[in-house]
Scaffold this active site. Structure first.
Site, PDB file in Angstrom:
ATOM      1  N   ASP A   7       0.885  -1.165   0.000  1.00 28.03           N
ATOM      2  CA  ASP A   7       0.000   0.000   0.000  1.00 28.03           C
ATOM      3  C   ASP A   7       0.924   1.216   0.000  1.00 28.03           C
ATOM      4  OD1 ASP A   7      -2.278   1.616   0.240  1.00 28.03           O
ATOM      5  OD2 ASP A   7      -2.099   1.662   2.415  1.00 28.03           O
ATOM      6  N   GLU A  68      -0.880  -1.337  -5.035  1.00 31.07           N
ATOM      7  CA  GLU A  68      -2.093  -0.578  -5.322  1.00 31.07           C
ATOM      8  C   GLU A  68      -1.856   0.351  -6.505  1.00 31.07           C
ATOM      9  OE1 GLU A  68      -4.573   1.127  -2.063  1.00 31.07           O
ATOM     10  OE2 GLU A  68      -4.463   2.941  -3.273  1.00 31.07           O
ATOM     11  N   ASP A 141      -2.472   0.968   7.200  1.00 33.11           N
ATOM     12  CA  ASP A 141      -1.710   0.749   5.953  1.00 33.11           C
ATOM     13  C   ASP A 141      -1.243  -0.704   5.841  1.00 33.11           C
ATOM     14  OD1 ASP A 141      -1.066   3.896   5.295  1.00 33.11           O
ATOM     15  OD2 ASP A 141      -1.026   3.410   7.424  1.00 33.11           O
TER      16      ASP A 141
END
Lengths: 176, 176
Positions: A7, A68, A141
């Site tokens: 992430d 991501e 996260d």
């Protein structure tokens, strides 16, 4: 199949690894974050993220990396740093010859919760349940990175089966 | 002072190095581009850009690196790749301990042509004149990288003089 999720972010880059295959229980391998200081120069921050991700890849030895996909529409103030952290994750994985997949936030949400518009709390709750953990991984996260990795195991599994079926069909074809 | 400029991009990453100091003629060291294929995977493209920039840094041995600051407002389709190429240039320079500066396109245009809204042709013409070249550097990405490097020599020079004056003043101060 062991997958490491990323992430991306400059201040907190979430990292999480899981092991599993579609249709079987998933196992947590590791979860955490790489942090860099907002007061550091961009170059020093990117070097710190590279070192953190490389250390994780050494330790975790994943079969694939899921990052991501960053869009320019939202979080305009931080999106450039996020894109650069994502680029470094992709670079570190590709240098090792690891397959890299990019998943959008809504793909991850839909895979984990069934809804592309789920909130962070819902993602965290499902990650906790799917990995059979006693409590939600912190910070958020790290949980998001685990969600990416789980999404990839499930989606990647389907893609692998398709690729395997295609390879099998091609072998049987008239050309060979 | 030898400065390497980077006009970041995935398809064509412009690179250009100049030598000089404020108030003296500038000299061209090298100009060119690193190219990656639009059909390649993102990871392979980023690895290619890293290898190209590292080779340039080995060959050119600059004292500083100037990279174009990427904004999210324009070229939404390609801005993420551009930001990632820029991030890799910053990373490669920072890993070697080189100072990295980010200049906006309008800062570069204003430094080179006197106008923050100059077009590419005008930039190319001024780069050609300032480096006393027989013809305009091609492709335009190489000329843009040279413009960044020239901008940095001039701006960096001013910053260096300021830093030196400040250091001198501090030494003379009551604290030492």
């Amino acid at each position: 199949m062991r997958v490491m999720g990323v992430d991306p972010g400059l201040t907190r880059c979430g990292l999480g690894a899981v092991e599993g295959r579609p249709g079987a229980p998933l196992t947590l391998v590791s979860a955490g974050v790489v942090r860099t200081g907002a007061d550091e120069e961009l170059g020093a921050r990117l070097v710190g993220i590279e070192a953190g991700i490389d250390k994780w890849l050494d330790d975790v030895r994943p079969d694939a990396v899921a990052v991501e996909r960053v869009f320019s529409q939202h979080n305009v103030r931080t999106v450039m740093g996020t894109a650069q952290a994502a680029g470094i994750a992709v670079l570190c994985a590709a240098r090792r010859g690891l397959p890299v997949a990019l998943h959008t936030p809504s793909e991850v949400k839909a895979a984990i919760t069934g809804s592309g518009t789920a909130d962070k709390k819902q993602i965290g709750a499902m990650v906790t349940r799917l990995l059979r953990l006693a409590e939600m991984p912190r910070p958020a996260d790290a949980a998001d990175a685990l969600a990416l990795a789980i999404c990839h195991v499930w989606r990647g599994g389907a893609q692998h089966r398709l690729a395997a079926a295609l390879a099998k069909a091609t072998k049987k074809g008239p050309g060979s």
